[in-house]
Design a protein around this motif. Structure first.
Motif, short mmCIF file in Angstrom:
data_model
loop_
_atom_site.label_atom_id
_atom_site.label_comp_id
_atom_site.label_asym_id
_atom_site.label_seq_id
_atom_site.Cartn_x
_atom_site.Cartn_y
_atom_site.Cartn_z
N PHE A 110 0.83 -1.20 0.00
CA PHE A 110 0.00 0.00 0.00
C PHE A 110 0.87 1.26 0.00
O PHE A 110 0.59 2.22 -0.72
CB PHE A 110 -0.93 -0.01 1.21
N ASP A 111 1.91 1.25 0.79
CA ASP A 111 2.80 2.41 0.87
C ASP A 111 3.44 2.71 -0.48
O ASP A 111 3.56 3.88 -0.88
CB ASP A 111 3.87 2.15 1.93
N LEU A 112 3.85 1.69 -1.19
CA LEU A 112 4.46 1.89 -2.50
C LEU A 112 3.45 2.40 -3.52
O LEU A 112 3.78 3.24 -4.36
CB LEU A 112 5.11 0.59 -2.99
N VAL A 113 2.21 1.90 -3.44
CA VAL A 113 1.16 2.43 -4.32
C VAL A 113 0.97 3.92 -4.08
O VAL A 113 0.90 4.72 -5.03
CB VAL A 113 -0.16 1.66 -4.10
N ARG A 114 0.89 4.32 -2.83
CA ARG A 114 0.74 5.75 -2.49
C ARG A 114 1.93 6.57 -2.98
O ARG A 114 1.78 7.68 -3.50
CB ARG A 114 0.60 5.94 -0.98
N TYR A 115 3.12 6.01 -2.83
CA TYR A 115 4.32 6.74 -3.27
C TYR A 115 4.29 6.96 -4.79
O TYR A 115 4.55 8.07 -5.26
CB TYR A 115 5.58 5.96 -2.89
#
Length: 257
Positions: free
Chosen positions: A43-48
């Motif tokens: 999820f964090d990478l998608v947001r980034y």
């Protein structure tokens, strides 16, 4: 029995597909936030990718402080496996309320993967943010991001049906194959979370369908190009796809012989 074309897919398969979609959507709601494998990192990478509009080096990203704080908040709420520490929905914070939008010192290992899933999900996340998703509480943001993964899960029963009918020429066998995904709880669990396996599973299922076409005599250049495209996209999604070029080479060797 003759092979059924997509326009003649029986109603039973569509009902199975609808049930599969409903179960995946149910998992996006009932599965506790971040409980799925590596979901905080995915999820964090998608947001980034959605915000920075770039893909980091394999060792060039740390978790956002907002992700770390939301992860801590979520784990605190399930510490004793009850609801006593969980805030009421109206009292749950947005990501901006939880922490500053900066990188932490906690490494994010997910850039080790190819970028296809995260680029596609970054576009979806950007569209959702455009309509106000970021103003929702952190758990709702994760849930809605999960729910968008249903686009990868929706076609799996249909592809199972088409592949089986192509190979067996048996309609009932195809209907049984369409129901198999419903019998794999961990598959639905993953499809109801943020995970790059979801795009990989769809691409692998599509590839398998075209492999079945080739085995049944479809050696047209159009099918070969589709296989090449799907293998290429798979290689941009997951390292598991490294076996696929060999698979396709063996396939055409079998057909040639």
């Amino acid at each position: 029995m003759s092979v059924h074309t997509p326009s003649r897919i029986p109603a039973a398969v569509w009902w199975i597909t609808a049930l599969n979609i409903a179960l995946v959507m149910l998992y996006t709601i009932v599965l506790p936030t971040y409980r799925a494998p590596d979901e905080p990192e995915h999820f964090d990478l998608v947001r980034y990718v959605a915000t920075a509009r770039e893909y980091p080096a394999f060792d060039g990203l740390s978790l956002n402080e907002q992700t770390v704080e939301s992860l801590w908040t979520t784990r605190l709420g399930r510490k004793h496996l009850d609801t006593s520490d969980i805030a009421d929905r109206d009292a749950r914070s947005t990501f901006d309320e939880l922490a500053a939008d900066v990188q932490s010192e906690v490494p994010n290992r997910m850039p080790q993967h190819p970028p296809a899933y995260y680029g596609l999900m970054g576009l979806v996340y950007g569209l959702l943010s455009f309509v106000g998703l970021e103003r929702a509480s952190y758990d709702v943001v994760v849930m809605v991001t999960r729910a968008s993964n249903v686009i990868f899960a929706a076609a799996i029963p249909v592809l199972a049906y088409l592949t089986t009918v192509r190979l067996s020429r048996n309609r009932m066998a195809g209907i049984a194959a369409a129901a198999v995904p419903l019998a794999i709880p961990q598959l639905i669990h993953i499809q109801g979370s943020v995970n790059n396996d979801n795009l990989w599973i769809l691409l692998a299922s599509l590839t398998t369908y075209f492999v079945a076409r080739v085995l049944r005599g479809d050696i047209t250049s159009r099918t070969a190009l589709m296989l090449g495209l799907l293998v290429g996209l798979s290689l941009f999604t997951k390292a598991f796809a490294l076996v696929m070029p060999l698979w396709i080479a063996i396939l055409y060797l079998i057909v040639w012989r």
